[in-house]
Design an enzyme around this catalytic site. Sequence first.
Site, PDB file in Angstrom:
ATOM      1  N   GLU A  75       1.646   6.400  -7.174  1.00  9.22           N
ATOM      2  CA  GLU A  75       0.595   7.360  -7.525  1.00  9.22           C
ATOM      3  C   GLU A  75       1.087   8.799  -7.415  1.00  9.22           C
ATOM      4  O   GLU A  75       0.845   9.614  -8.308  1.00  9.22           O
ATOM      5  CB  GLU A  75      -0.627   7.159  -6.636  1.00  9.22           C
ATOM      6  CG  GLU A  75      -1.408   5.906  -6.952  1.00  9.22           C
ATOM      7  CD  GLU A  75      -2.638   5.744  -6.071  1.00  9.22           C
ATOM      8  OE1 GLU A  75      -2.853   6.574  -5.159  1.00  9.22           O
ATOM      9  OE2 GLU A  75      -3.382   4.780  -6.302  1.00  9.22           O
ATOM     10  N   GLU A 105       0.836  -1.206   0.000  1.00  7.81           N
ATOM     11  CA  GLU A 105       0.000   0.000   0.000  1.00  7.81           C
ATOM     12  C   GLU A 105       0.871   1.255   0.000  1.00  7.81           C
ATOM     13  O   GLU A 105       0.569   2.233  -0.706  1.00  7.81           O
ATOM     14  CB  GLU A 105      -0.945   0.000   1.200  1.00  7.81           C
ATOM     15  CG  GLU A 105      -1.943   1.134   1.196  1.00  7.81           C
ATOM     16  CD  GLU A 105      -2.896   1.093   0.014  1.00  7.81           C
ATOM     17  OE1 GLU A 105      -3.048   2.144  -0.647  1.00  7.81           O
ATOM     18  OE2 GLU A 105      -3.487   0.044  -0.263  1.00  7.81           O
TER      19      GLU A 105
END
Length: 113
Positions: free
Chosen positions: A67, A60
Amino acid sequence: MLRKLGAALAGIHYCLRTQINMVIHLLAMAAVILAGIIFRVQPWEWVALTITITMVLAAEALNTAVEVTVNLYIKQYHPLARVAKDVAAGAVLITALGALFVAYFIFGPRLGF
């Protein structure tokens, strides 16, 4: 060395502030730890759970890094930017599914599955 530790903690803090999925993963981690205590899992099972939890949280965090990096360099839509983000999200999904299998193998028999 303390500066590097501070940077790492800042990265974790960023993930927690900006990524709801990181919070969800931490809540799942707390539930797994509680279940491990309640069901008195064996030491080797704690090892499996710890490795699994660590992999999901790390995936994660890496997804967030991808991102943010893509967003930094690409201001408009680009198909390769979408692929990079999708692949990073897919890595999180793979680890989360693996975590479900580990949980099933450890807790399933205790729950009658």
